[in-house]
Design an enzyme around this catalytic site. Structure first.
Site, PDB file in Angstrom:
ATOM      1  N   SER A  85      -1.544  -2.446  11.848  1.00  0.00           N
ATOM      2  CA  SER A  85      -2.226  -1.239  11.595  1.00  0.00           C
ATOM      3  C   SER A  85      -3.289  -1.136  13.147  1.00  0.00           C
ATOM      4  O   SER A  85      -3.675  -2.371  13.581  1.00  0.00           O
ATOM      5  CB  SER A  85      -3.550  -1.052  10.602  1.00  0.00           C
ATOM      6  OG  SER A  85      -3.994   0.013  10.648  1.00  0.00           O
TER       7      SER A  85
ATOM      8  N   TYR B 141      -9.981  -4.782   5.847  1.00  0.00           N
ATOM      9  CA  TYR B 141      -8.423  -4.246   6.084  1.00  0.00           C
ATOM     10  C   TYR B 141      -8.350  -4.501   7.495  1.00  0.00           C
ATOM     11  O   TYR B 141      -6.981  -4.939   7.743  1.00  0.00           O
ATOM     12  CB  TYR B 141      -8.360  -2.734   5.660  1.00  0.00           C
ATOM     13  CG  TYR B 141      -7.297  -2.071   6.139  1.00  0.00           C
ATOM     14  CD1 TYR B 141      -6.082  -2.315   5.246  1.00  0.00           C
ATOM     15  CD2 TYR B 141      -7.094  -1.408   7.216  1.00  0.00           C
ATOM     16  CE1 TYR B 141      -4.783  -1.726   5.603  1.00  0.00           C
ATOM     17  CE2 TYR B 141      -5.913  -0.645   7.357  1.00  0.00           C
ATOM     18  CZ  TYR B 141      -4.695  -0.993   6.668  1.00  0.00           C
ATOM     19  OH  TYR B 141      -3.367  -0.099   7.108  1.00  0.00           O
TER      20      TYR B 141
HETATM   21  P1  NAP Z   1       1.755   3.541   0.539  1.00  0.00           P
HETATM   22  O1  NAP Z   1       2.286   4.936   0.583  1.00  0.00           O
HETATM   23  O2  NAP Z   1       0.527   3.274  -0.239  1.00  0.00           O
HETATM   24  O3  NAP Z   1       2.732   2.636  -0.242  1.00  0.00           O
HETATM   25  C1  NAP Z   1       2.586   1.346  -0.259  1.00  0.00           C
HETATM   26  C2  NAP Z   1       3.759   0.430  -0.727  1.00  0.00           C
HETATM   27  O4  NAP Z   1       3.450  -0.880  -1.043  1.00  0.00           O
HETATM   28  C3  NAP Z   1       4.230   0.904  -2.084  1.00  0.00           C
HETATM   29  O5  NAP Z   1       5.751   0.955  -1.824  1.00  0.00           O
HETATM   30  C4  NAP Z   1       3.764  -0.050  -3.006  1.00  0.00           C
HETATM   31  O6  NAP Z   1       4.581  -0.292  -4.054  1.00  0.00           O
HETATM   32  C5  NAP Z   1       3.732  -1.148  -2.208  1.00  0.00           C
HETATM   33  N1  NAP Z   1       2.780  -2.430  -2.371  1.00  0.00           N
HETATM   34  C6  NAP Z   1       1.428  -2.422  -2.492  1.00  0.00           C
HETATM   35  N2  NAP Z   1       0.985  -3.193  -2.941  1.00  0.00           N
HETATM   36  C7  NAP Z   1       1.992  -4.306  -3.290  1.00  0.00           C
HETATM   37  C8  NAP Z   1       1.919  -5.561  -3.726  1.00  0.00           C
HETATM   38  N3  NAP Z   1       0.772  -6.248  -4.529  1.00  0.00           N
HETATM   39  N4  NAP Z   1       3.142  -6.009  -4.288  1.00  0.00           N
HETATM   40  C9  NAP Z   1       4.277  -5.261  -3.952  1.00  0.00           C
HETATM   41  N5  NAP Z   1       4.385  -4.146  -3.395  1.00  0.00           N
HETATM   42  C10 NAP Z   1       3.242  -3.604  -2.891  1.00  0.00           C
HETATM   43  O7  NAP Z   1       1.299   2.680   1.919  1.00  0.00           O
HETATM   44  P2  NAP Z   1       1.801   3.214   3.333  1.00  0.00           P
HETATM   45  O8  NAP Z   1       0.831   3.984   4.075  1.00  0.00           O
HETATM   46  O9  NAP Z   1       3.378   3.610   3.390  1.00  0.00           O
HETATM   47  O10 NAP Z   1       1.538   1.720   3.987  1.00  0.00           O
HETATM   48  C11 NAP Z   1       2.508   0.829   4.395  1.00  0.00           C
HETATM   49  C12 NAP Z   1       2.244  -0.274   5.401  1.00  0.00           C
HETATM   50  O11 NAP Z   1       1.712   0.712   6.462  1.00  0.00           O
HETATM   51  C13 NAP Z   1       0.898  -0.918   4.907  1.00  0.00           C
HETATM   52  O12 NAP Z   1       0.952  -2.386   5.339  1.00  0.00           O
HETATM   53  C14 NAP Z   1      -0.248   0.025   5.503  1.00  0.00           C
HETATM   54  O13 NAP Z   1      -1.426  -1.142   5.548  1.00  0.00           O
HETATM   55  C15 NAP Z   1       0.479   0.161   6.774  1.00  0.00           C
HETATM   56  N6  NAP Z   1      -0.286   1.206   7.541  1.00  0.00           N
HETATM   57  C16 NAP Z   1      -0.385   2.494   7.030  1.00  0.00           C
HETATM   58  C17 NAP Z   1      -1.023   3.373   7.599  1.00  0.00           C
HETATM   59  C18 NAP Z   1      -1.381   4.856   7.261  1.00  0.00           C
HETATM   60  O14 NAP Z   1      -1.974   5.778   7.768  1.00  0.00           O
HETATM   61  N7  NAP Z   1      -0.456   5.077   6.410  1.00  0.00           N
HETATM   62  C19 NAP Z   1      -1.686   3.129   8.895  1.00  0.00           C
HETATM   63  C20 NAP Z   1      -1.466   1.869   9.260  1.00  0.00           C
HETATM   64  C21 NAP Z   1      -0.926   0.931   8.550  1.00  0.00           C
HETATM   65  P3  NAP Z   1       4.386   1.099  -5.555  1.00  0.00           P
HETATM   66  O15 NAP Z   1       5.029   1.908  -4.938  1.00  0.00           O
HETATM   67  O16 NAP Z   1       5.147   0.210  -6.524  1.00  0.00           O
HETATM   68  O17 NAP Z   1       3.105   0.949  -5.830  1.00  0.00           O
END
Ligand code: NAP
Length: 243
Positions: free
Chosen positions: A142, A156
């Site tokens: 991130s 985080y």
């Molecule tokens: P999201 O929409 O909340 O999706 C999170 C995903 O991770 C879901 O598939 C969830 O499964 C899974 N997950 C969460 N905890 C888990 C666990 N303990 N075991 C297995 N699976 C787990 O998040 P996102 O925004 O796509 O983020 C994906 C990645 O990108 C993360 O690492 C996040 O930190 C990073 N990121 C996101 C952003 C942003 O702005 N969105 C920015 C920078 C980095 P379920 O659907 O079954 O709950």
């Protein structure tokens, strides 16, 4: 290209990555924690592109679940050639002086320790040291790792800084074992990970004037997972609208 595993593939960036990788010709293992229906929809989207898919439940904070996830995906689809280390959470908004040990344990366990465990499992299945043919690991970090997320979630940010160090160190460990290790550093991306109102509040702050879409991160992940990035390893690329 053959088989890729995407952790956190049921929603957001992971779901978009699964679809982008399928468009590139990959068969896709989709890891998820609890949202079975969402994961099934992503599997269908992969299959609609003529590729094979399997969705496997598993909590990446549980080492046994990680092993089972890798085993079930490999049994269903064949040997892995790439792993997208994407599952992650944010913490509730707050200052460092408000954090307790339980909160810190949750965020570091989910984002940093699990990233190490998933990467280790990937090496054991893809490294020439273990009799395999090599592959690619893409760690999802991130921009917070660099910016620090003051007043929101410095824990985080620090957990993602650990992921960046993992990318550099592991890349050097396994470079001669056929494995490249790369990272992506998304900025503000339109997914459900944010607290309500955060995207509205911060959405126009990146220089490009808008939040990013999961598909825009997925394109970079697909590029890094492919042979198009064949001379890259140990580096993490920003995809953040300029900030
Ligand atoms: P999201 O929409 O909340 O999706 C999170 C995903 O991770 C879901 O598939 C969830 O499964 C899974 N997950 C969460 N905890 C888990 C666990 N303990 N075991 C297995 N699976 C787990 O998040 P996102 O925004 O796509 O983020 C994906 C990645 O990108 C993360 O690492 C996040 O930190 C990073 N990121 C996101 C952003 C942003 O702005 N969105 C920015 C920078 C980095 P379920 O659907 O079954 O709950």
């Amino acid at each position: 290209m053959t088989v890729v595993l995407v952790t956190g593939g049921s929603r957001g960036i992971g779901a978009a990555a699964a679809v982008a990788l399928a468009a590139d010709g990959w068969d896709v293992g989709i890891g998820y924690r609890s949202r079975k229906d969402e994961a099934a929809k992503v599997a269908k989207a992969v299959e609609d592109q003529g590729r094979r898919a399997v969705a496997v439940q598993g909590d990446v904070t549980e080492p046994e679940d990680i092993e089972r996830l890798f085993t079930e995906v490999t049994e269903a689809l064949g040997p892995l050639k790439a792993v997208i280390n994407n599952a992650g959470i944010v913490s509730p908004s707050g200052r460092v002086d408000e954090y307790d040990a339980e909160r810190l344990d949750t965020v570091f366990r989910t984002n940093a320790i699990s990233a190490f465990l998933v990467a280790g499992a990937a090496v054991r299945r893809m490294s020439t040291k273990y009799g395999a043919d090599g592959g690619v690991i893409v760690n999802v970090s991130s921009r917070a790792a660099v910016l620090g997320s003051a007043g929101e979630y410095v824990d985080y940010a620090a957990s993602k800084a650990a992921v960046d160090a993992l990318t550099i160190g592991l890349a050097n460990e396994v470079a001669k074992e056929g494995i490249r290790v790369l990272g992506v550093r998304p900025g503000l991306i339109e997914t459900d990970i944010h607290e309500p109102g955060r995207l509205d509040r911060l959405g126009t702050t990146p220089p490009l004037g808008r939040p990013g879409k999961p598909e825009e991160v997925a394109e970079l992940i697909a590029f890094l997972a492919s042979s198009r990035s064949s001379y890259m390893t140990g580096t993490t690329i920003d995809v953040s609208g300029g900030r």
